[in-house]
Design a protein around this motif. Structure first.
Motif, PDB file in Angstrom:
ATOM      1  N   ARG A 101       0.850  -1.185   0.000  1.00  0.00           N
ATOM      2  CA  ARG A 101       0.000   0.000   0.000  1.00  0.00           C
ATOM      3  C   ARG A 101       0.886   1.234   0.000  1.00  0.00           C
ATOM      4  O   ARG A 101       1.731   1.401   0.878  1.00  0.00           O
ATOM      5  N   ILE A 102       0.665   2.094  -0.980  1.00  0.00           N
ATOM      6  CA  ILE A 102       1.399   3.344  -1.108  1.00  0.00           C
ATOM      7  C   ILE A 102       0.505   4.453  -0.558  1.00  0.00           C
ATOM      8  O   ILE A 102      -0.624   4.632  -1.029  1.00  0.00           O
ATOM      9  N   PHE A 103       0.998   5.186   0.425  1.00  0.00           N
ATOM     10  CA  PHE A 103       0.255   6.303   0.981  1.00  0.00           C
ATOM     11  C   PHE A 103       0.711   7.571   0.281  1.00  0.00           C
ATOM     12  O   PHE A 103       1.897   7.867   0.218  1.00  0.00           O
ATOM     13  N   ILE A 104      -0.241   8.299  -0.264  1.00  0.00           N
ATOM     14  CA  ILE A 104       0.044   9.493  -1.050  1.00  0.00           C
ATOM     15  C   ILE A 104       0.052  10.704  -0.116  1.00  0.00           C
ATOM     16  O   ILE A 104      -0.953  10.982   0.550  1.00  0.00           O
ATOM     17  N   ARG A 151      -1.617  14.783  -3.751  1.00  0.00           N
ATOM     18  CA  ARG A 151      -2.982  14.282  -3.987  1.00  0.00           C
ATOM     19  C   ARG A 151      -3.694  14.985  -5.122  1.00  0.00           C
ATOM     20  O   ARG A 151      -4.630  14.430  -5.693  1.00  0.00           O
ATOM     21  N   ARG A 157      -6.863  10.859  -4.075  1.00  0.00           N
ATOM     22  CA  ARG A 157      -6.712   9.557  -3.413  1.00  0.00           C
ATOM     23  C   ARG A 157      -5.550   9.636  -2.437  1.00  0.00           C
ATOM     24  O   ARG A 157      -4.512  10.203  -2.739  1.00  0.00           O
ATOM     25  N   ASP A 158      -5.721   9.039  -1.274  1.00  0.00           N
ATOM     26  CA  ASP A 158      -4.660   9.091  -0.277  1.00  0.00           C
ATOM     27  C   ASP A 158      -3.867   7.794  -0.174  1.00  0.00           C
ATOM     28  O   ASP A 158      -2.878   7.719   0.551  1.00  0.00           O
ATOM     29  N   ARG A 159      -4.280   6.777  -0.926  1.00  0.00           N
ATOM     30  CA  ARG A 159      -3.508   5.532  -0.967  1.00  0.00           C
ATOM     31  C   ARG A 159      -3.728   4.812  -2.285  1.00  0.00           C
ATOM     32  O   ARG A 159      -4.696   5.086  -3.002  1.00  0.00           O
ATOM     33  N   GLU A 193      -2.796   0.786  -4.117  1.00  0.00           N
ATOM     34  CA  GLU A 193      -2.248  -0.563  -3.987  1.00  0.00           C
ATOM     35  C   GLU A 193      -1.554  -0.953  -5.274  1.00  0.00           C
ATOM     36  O   GLU A 193      -1.989  -0.581  -6.366  1.00  0.00           O
ATOM     37  N   GLU A 233       3.603  -1.018   4.038  1.00  0.00           N
ATOM     38  CA  GLU A 233       3.085   0.324   3.837  1.00  0.00           C
ATOM     39  C   GLU A 233       4.242   1.216   3.419  1.00  0.00           C
ATOM     40  O   GLU A 233       5.300   1.203   4.052  1.00  0.00           O
ATOM     41  N   HIS A 281       5.466   5.135   2.545  1.00  0.00           N
ATOM     42  CA  HIS A 281       5.166   6.558   2.705  1.00  0.00           C
ATOM     43  C   HIS A 281       6.300   7.377   2.090  1.00  0.00           C
ATOM     44  O   HIS A 281       7.473   7.062   2.311  1.00  0.00           O
TER      45      HIS A 281
END
Length: 87
Positions: A3-6, A11, A17-19, A21, A77, A79
């Protein structure tokens, strides 16, 4: 699936989108996957085939010194953070 957190600063490129896959196995592949979905994001994260000097990548809460070469696990995860310099 990683999971990539943006981060908020990117954004606007991901339709807020804040994440995201991905099936990527390295940070480099994850960024390429992001770029294929959200054109323009790669240039905000990378320069000359490296992470930008003002960006760090953290995998499962640990900043990685391997940058784009860092391998990803199936449930990690990712970030992207502003790099902190100092001395």
């Amino acid at each position: 699936m990683p999971r990539i957190f943006i981060p908020p600063m990117l954004r606007s490129l991901t339709e807020n989108r804040d994440r995201f896959e991905t099936n990527a196995v390295t940070v480099r592949e994850a960024i390429a996957d992001l770029e294929s979905q959200f054109p323009g994001i790669e240039s905000r994260l990378c320069v000359d085939d490296n992470l930008r000097p003002d960006i760090a990548v953290a995998i499962d809460g640990r900043v990685s010194p391997r940058g784009l070469r860092q391998k990803l696990t199936t449930d990690c995860e990712v970030h992207f953070l502003p790099a902190i310099g100092g001395g």
